[in-house]
Design a protein around this motif. Sequence first.
Motif, short mmCIF file in Angstrom:
data_model
loop_
_atom_site.label_atom_id
_atom_site.label_comp_id
_atom_site.label_asym_id
_atom_site.label_seq_id
_atom_site.Cartn_x
_atom_site.Cartn_y
_atom_site.Cartn_z
N SER A 136 27.10 33.14 87.31
CA SER A 136 28.32 33.67 88.17
C SER A 136 28.12 32.99 89.58
O SER A 136 28.97 32.84 90.40
N THR A 137 26.61 32.34 90.03
CA THR A 137 26.53 32.22 91.37
C THR A 137 25.86 30.78 91.39
O THR A 137 25.78 29.94 92.53
N GLY A 138 25.45 30.20 90.46
CA GLY A 138 24.79 28.84 90.38
C GLY A 138 25.92 27.74 90.59
O GLY A 138 26.85 27.62 89.93
N ARG A 139 25.20 26.78 91.55
CA ARG A 139 26.13 25.35 91.45
C ARG A 139 25.51 24.59 90.65
O ARG A 139 26.22 23.60 90.61
N GLY A 140 24.23 24.57 90.25
CA GLY A 140 23.53 23.74 89.17
C GLY A 140 22.63 24.44 88.77
O GLY A 140 21.85 25.29 89.23
N LEU A 141 22.30 24.07 87.46
CA LEU A 141 21.17 24.69 86.63
C LEU A 141 20.27 23.43 86.06
O LEU A 141 20.87 22.63 85.55
N VAL A 142 18.90 23.53 86.28
CA VAL A 142 18.32 22.66 85.86
C VAL A 142 17.40 23.18 84.61
O VAL A 142 16.91 24.30 84.71
N VAL A 143 17.21 22.94 83.48
CA VAL A 143 16.74 23.20 82.37
C VAL A 143 15.61 22.32 81.85
O VAL A 143 15.54 21.16 82.34
N ASN A 144 14.78 22.73 80.97
CA ASN A 144 13.39 21.99 80.71
C ASN A 144 13.64 21.09 79.79
O ASN A 144 12.82 20.26 79.31
N SER A 145 14.83 21.33 78.66
CA SER A 145 15.00 20.70 77.59
C SER A 145 16.43 20.62 77.24
O SER A 145 17.00 21.54 77.46
N ASP A 146 16.97 19.74 76.31
CA ASP A 146 18.07 19.79 75.73
C ASP A 146 18.37 21.01 74.81
O ASP A 146 19.42 21.53 74.86
N ALA A 147 17.16 21.51 74.28
CA ALA A 147 17.40 22.64 73.33
C ALA A 147 17.49 23.75 74.28
O ALA A 147 18.36 24.65 73.75
N THR A 148 17.15 24.01 75.42
CA THR A 148 17.27 25.14 76.31
C THR A 148 18.69 24.93 76.55
O THR A 148 19.50 25.99 76.71
N GLY A 149 19.07 23.82 77.02
CA GLY A 149 20.54 23.73 77.47
C GLY A 149 21.36 23.99 76.53
O GLY A 149 22.69 24.82 76.65
N LYS A 150 21.37 23.78 75.33
CA LYS A 150 22.17 24.02 74.01
C LYS A 150 22.17 25.44 73.76
O LYS A 150 23.28 26.10 73.48
N GLU A 151 20.98 26.23 73.94
CA GLU A 151 20.92 27.65 73.80
C GLU A 151 21.65 28.31 74.81
O GLU A 151 22.38 29.42 74.65
N LEU A 152 21.44 27.80 76.06
CA LEU A 152 22.63 28.55 77.30
C LEU A 152 23.87 28.32 77.07
O LEU A 152 24.81 29.23 77.14
N GLU A 153 24.38 27.21 76.47
CA GLU A 153 25.82 26.93 76.11
C GLU A 153 26.19 28.11 75.04
O GLU A 153 27.20 28.41 75.04
#
Length: 384
Positions: A153-170
């Motif tokens: 709700s407040t992030g302007r950008g998110l850094v994740v440690n892996s594509d796997a984590t990013g896909k889980e977030l999506e």
Amino acid sequence: MVGVLIDVTRLLDRALQGRRPTGVDRVGLAYVGHFRWRAHALVRFAGRWLVFGAADSRQLFEWLLAPNAQQANRIRWLVGRAYALNWRHPTPGSILINTGHSGLDGADYADRVRRYGLRPLYFLHDLIPLSFPEYARPGEAEKHHRRLRTMLSTGRGLVVNSDATGKELEAYAARLGAIVPPWMAAHLAPPGFPPPASRRPMPEPYFVVLGTIEPRKNHLLLLKLWRRLVAEQGERAPRLVVIGQRGWECEQVVDMLERCETLKGFVIEMPGCDDAALATWLRHAQALLFPSFAEGYGIPLVEALSLGTPVIASDLPVFRELADDIPEYLDPLDGMGWRQAILDYAMDTSPRREAQKARMAAWRAPGWDAHFERVEAFMARCFG
């Protein structure tokens, strides 16, 4: 002061308690090291957000990067002085970096970000408390829901440690019907280990398992296998070195470590281990054993491979992202498969071990320079 603010509350609290940095803390310290010359420290203390001036920020950052007990009172004095005398608020438009999930589960965090007009850059380490709540502390799943709601709700950008984590977030956001801010994956680097000692720390062949002792790490599988190996092979059985602090809900593992007579002398527990000792233990091991049920990243795998040590690991997507087909992958419940791999890798001349070392030849560890090149480019896109 428009610019970059780093929320160092978690790092400061743990350092003042004399606690060793966790994997999450090491990421935070890397960000402090990278941004310290153009950032100001933010500390949440006694219901207030304290923004430190340039000189005091430098002192805080330098102490966090090299803490020592002699200067701890000086750091406490700086925080106390800021609480008593410093009433300035963050300047609207400042970029706020939070790398440790710290404070994000409180409603006040999102409220203050909006009130002060800050532009947050958050680092997301994993979604394990939501994907595997059975491996988290009671109540941790709901806390992580709140953290992620703050990020989304407040992030302007998110850094994740892996594509796997990013896909889980999506996938998580899609279930909520939420919009994910721009995100970018940047792999984490291993510590800058001192050169390992050339002499083996023990003459017998041994394996290392590295990480906090908790159910998700699956130490129990290894201890049961070792009890069987010792019963079958006696003194010829390899050793197991357990490096990591005791965590939560690990009573069965602790019971075996403390009361199983069969394991005495064959399983060595090391709750504290500095980087020099860790480098030596890893470098001379037959392999790192990594039978986790879930991981957000897996820095022990990167640490082992960076030292030329083979890895036997659970077949997790993030491990394949980091190391492709180099490690031996096994199901974390395949006891017989783990047993056979351990026996094979324990041999003086092990074809399986030599094959992995050959696969390792072209692998290169992630580096912090490459990590921050990606982060800087991402921030330029997000913040201009």
